[in-house]
Design an enzyme around this catalytic site. Sequence first.
Site, PDB file in Angstrom:
ATOM      1  N   ASN A   1       2.146  -1.221 -14.545  1.00 11.31           N
ATOM      2  CA  ASN A   1       3.439  -1.445 -15.219  1.00 11.31           C
ATOM      3  C   ASN A   1       4.029  -2.840 -14.967  1.00 11.31           C
ATOM      4  O   ASN A   1       4.619  -3.441 -15.861  1.00 11.31           O
ATOM      5  CB  ASN A   1       4.428  -0.329 -14.881  1.00 11.31           C
TER       6      ASN A   1
ATOM      7  N   GLY B   1       1.450   2.971  -6.903  1.00 10.09           N
ATOM      8  CA  GLY B   1       1.033   3.778  -8.050  1.00 10.09           C
ATOM      9  C   GLY B   1       1.626   5.171  -7.979  1.00 10.09           C
ATOM     10  O   GLY B   1       2.607   5.404  -7.257  1.00 10.09           O
TER      11      GLY B   1
ATOM     12  N   GLU C   1       3.519   2.904  -1.949  1.00  2.36           N
ATOM     13  CA  GLU C   1       4.681   2.618  -2.811  1.00  2.36           C
ATOM     14  C   GLU C   1       4.527   3.504  -4.038  1.00  2.36           C
ATOM     15  O   GLU C   1       3.810   3.163  -4.972  1.00  2.36           O
ATOM     16  CB  GLU C   1       4.692   1.125  -3.195  1.00  2.36           C
TER      17      GLU C   1
ATOM     18  N   CYS D   1       9.176   1.750 -11.824  1.00  6.45           N
ATOM     19  CA  CYS D   1       9.251   2.788 -10.788  1.00  6.45           C
ATOM     20  C   CYS D   1      10.676   3.058 -10.347  1.00  6.45           C
ATOM     21  O   CYS D   1      10.984   4.166  -9.926  1.00  6.45           O
ATOM     22  CB  CYS D   1       8.408   2.378  -9.588  1.00  6.45           C
TER      23      CYS D   1
ATOM     24  N   GLU E   1       8.122  12.654 -13.159  1.00  5.23           N
ATOM     25  CA  GLU E   1       8.713  11.328 -13.372  1.00  5.23           C
ATOM     26  C   GLU E   1       8.498  10.951 -14.839  1.00  5.23           C
ATOM     27  O   GLU E   1       7.401  11.105 -15.374  1.00  5.23           O
ATOM     28  CB  GLU E   1       7.982  10.332 -12.469  1.00  5.23           C
TER      29      GLU E   1
HETATM   30  P1  NAD Z   1      -2.106   5.183 -10.911  1.00  4.52           P
HETATM   31  O1  NAD Z   1      -1.901   6.050  -9.762  1.00  4.52           O
HETATM   32  O2  NAD Z   1      -2.740   5.749 -12.130  1.00  4.52           O
HETATM   33  O3  NAD Z   1      -3.001   3.906 -10.569  1.00  4.52           O
HETATM   34  C1  NAD Z   1      -2.700   2.997  -9.559  1.00  4.52           C
HETATM   35  C2  NAD Z   1      -3.970   2.438  -8.996  1.00  4.52           C
HETATM   36  O4  NAD Z   1      -4.746   3.485  -8.465  1.00  4.52           O
HETATM   37  C3  NAD Z   1      -4.847   1.715 -10.030  1.00  4.52           C
HETATM   38  O5  NAD Z   1      -5.300   0.498  -9.476  1.00  4.52           O
HETATM   39  C4  NAD Z   1      -5.986   2.659 -10.254  1.00  4.52           C
HETATM   40  O6  NAD Z   1      -7.191   1.990 -10.524  1.00  4.52           O
HETATM   41  C5  NAD Z   1      -6.073   3.403  -8.953  1.00  4.52           C
HETATM   42  N1  NAD Z   1      -6.591   4.774  -9.119  1.00  4.52           N
HETATM   43  C6  NAD Z   1      -6.423   5.582 -10.176  1.00  4.52           C
HETATM   44  N2  NAD Z   1      -7.044   6.765  -9.959  1.00  4.52           N
HETATM   45  C7  NAD Z   1      -7.595   6.705  -8.737  1.00  4.52           C
HETATM   46  C8  NAD Z   1      -8.350   7.623  -7.944  1.00  4.52           C
HETATM   47  N3  NAD Z   1      -8.657   8.842  -8.375  1.00  4.52           N
HETATM   48  N4  NAD Z   1      -8.754   7.222  -6.718  1.00  4.52           N
HETATM   49  C9  NAD Z   1      -8.433   6.008  -6.257  1.00  4.52           C
HETATM   50  N5  NAD Z   1      -7.723   5.098  -6.974  1.00  4.52           N
HETATM   51  C10 NAD Z   1      -7.317   5.437  -8.195  1.00  4.52           C
HETATM   52  O7  NAD Z   1      -0.672   4.645 -11.150  1.00  4.52           O
HETATM   53  P2  NAD Z   1      -0.172   3.943 -12.404  1.00  4.52           P
HETATM   54  O8  NAD Z   1      -0.143   4.940 -13.523  1.00  4.52           O
HETATM   55  O9  NAD Z   1      -0.929   2.677 -12.563  1.00  4.52           O
HETATM   56  O10 NAD Z   1       1.339   3.586 -12.017  1.00  4.52           O
HETATM   57  C11 NAD Z   1       2.404   4.418 -12.340  1.00  4.52           C
HETATM   58  C12 NAD Z   1       3.004   5.069 -11.119  1.00  4.52           C
HETATM   59  O11 NAD Z   1       3.200   4.122 -10.104  1.00  4.52           O
HETATM   60  C13 NAD Z   1       4.360   5.685 -11.361  1.00  4.52           C
HETATM   61  O12 NAD Z   1       4.410   6.907 -10.712  1.00  4.52           O
HETATM   62  C14 NAD Z   1       5.316   4.719 -10.725  1.00  4.52           C
HETATM   63  O13 NAD Z   1       6.535   5.260 -10.295  1.00  4.52           O
HETATM   64  C15 NAD Z   1       4.521   4.208  -9.578  1.00  4.52           C
HETATM   65  N6  NAD Z   1       4.971   2.896  -9.208  1.00  4.52           N
HETATM   66  C16 NAD Z   1       5.559   2.737  -8.004  1.00  4.52           C
HETATM   67  C17 NAD Z   1       6.045   1.494  -7.655  1.00  4.52           C
HETATM   68  C18 NAD Z   1       6.708   1.241  -6.338  1.00  4.52           C
HETATM   69  O14 NAD Z   1       6.919   0.085  -6.020  1.00  4.52           O
HETATM   70  N7  NAD Z   1       7.033   2.250  -5.561  1.00  4.52           N
HETATM   71  C19 NAD Z   1       5.890   0.421  -8.531  1.00  4.52           C
HETATM   72  C20 NAD Z   1       5.278   0.641  -9.743  1.00  4.52           C
HETATM   73  C21 NAD Z   1       4.793   1.874 -10.069  1.00  4.52           C
END
Ligand code: NAD
Length: 456
Positions: free
Chosen positions: A113, A188, A210, A244, A334
């Site tokens: 994002n 994530g 995070e 997020c 969310e």
């Molecule tokens: P995601 O969990 O799909 O992916 C994040 C990362 O994890 C990516 O690099 C992806 O390649 C990796 N990943 C995906 N599946 C995996 C698996 N099975 N095993 C290991 N790694 C894996 O998250 P997203 O959809 O990219 O981001 C959205 C989420 O992130 C939302 O929930 C949002 O609130 C959160 N977010 C949090 C913050 C924060 O600072 N706290 C900031 C931005 C987003």
Amino acid sequence: MLLTSLQRLRDHFNSGITKDYSFRKEQLKKLKSSILKHEQDLYDSLYADLKKSPEETWVAETGFVISELNATLKNLHLWMQPENVETNLLNLPSSSKVLKEPLGVVLIIGPWNYPFQLLINPLVGAIGAGNCVVLKPSEFASATDAVMKKIIEDVFPPEYVLYVQGDGSTVIPEMMNNFTFDHVFYTGSTVVGKIIYKMAAEKLVPVTLELGGKSPCVVEDDANIKVAARRIAMTKFSNAGQMCVAPDYVLVHESVKERFISAMTGVVKDFFGDKPEQSYNYSKIINEKQFDRLTGYLSNAKIIFGGRTDRQQLFIEPTLIDNVNTNDAVMKDEIFGPVLPLISFKTKEEALKVIGQHPNPLAFYVFTSSNAKENDWLNSVAFGGGCVNNASWHLTNHHLPFGGRGFSGTGNYHGKYSFDTFSHKKAIMKTPTWFDPSIKYPPLKGKLKLFKWVIR
Ligand code: NAD
């Protein structure tokens, strides 16, 4: 192949080269100049991935990281200094200090994002703290992924900062199950966060998580409604709600609900016009999967404004929905998109019940003119961080720690907090040899009274 590259990072770290202050400073400067060299590429790629304007990109991505780099360059020397601390009576005349030591080889995993900010900002802290780093971007922001690869590989050799692309569910377990990192920094979703946490636990690798969650926003009866609407709309609809710390839903006091709806309606029109799909200021949804998930929330909703969608353009209009029930799908997960549910409340207890269904949100916002109400709300809800009469801007102040708690994450970063996250605090006591009273050595019999006096 990948494992050989990881071993090279370990060897590079063990060589000690990354520990030196001037080395770290030099790398931070290199990173800054590489980012600025690719500034236009980042504008283009973030437009391609998310339809972000250059202005939004500067505030939330490029400029955000440049500001973190500048703060780190300015303060790094000071942060690296050993911290002298007091020594207790028991140990006098020893002296005590805390050394800040790099962790080693760390893995940073980013989401899609804010694909640049959320991968490169932690990198600043990791380099500042003297580590070797593996960067794993999200595969879903592919244009920005390609530019970041260039930015990194232009200035850093792979044995120092290794850029690893690919499907996270394959490449991350491959690395984490076969190599022992010294820290994993993950941004994530909570679902994937749990997978990361489990893999790290197998090898007792410390983590920073995070994560996301449902961040509530409370609008009290004494709030400045006009300002509240502007600030909530600005944050909620920026990046089409894919943020997020965006307010996930608004709890509005019933006495000001109609005024709030009318203010929101006006503000959204001012910001994005009648056709937000054509607005310079309005982003798109990242992909079809997220689009389909989000439009699912709209099927039976009572829409106050917005609600138009276009799958071809991955467009979802800024949307406010009314009469939301806590059992509705939109209140289960969310939202992470431009859909804002409104729930009215009469008493604080009523509102707390709704918030309590999703404990430990990443952020919490309260709009009120009363200090008493402000304090009452801040003390009543457990959350990562937040704002009073504002939304999301706390994360842009690098003097504040940024992070969640419980379901929204563990650990924090930004500014000095990033340096601390990527450093080990090594506790040292130094004891002179000229004073070595026999009182503390056996035989101990008869010394209890004295020990009780010294240790109290
Ligand atoms: P995601 O969990 O799909 O992916 C994040 C990362 O994890 C990516 O690099 C992806 O390649 C990796 N990943 C995906 N599946 C995996 C698996 N099975 N095993 C290991 N790694 C894996 O998250 P997203 O959809 O990219 O981001 C959205 C989420 O992130 C939302 O929930 C949002 O609130 C959160 N977010 C949090 C913050 C924060 O600072 N706290 C900031 C931005 C987003």
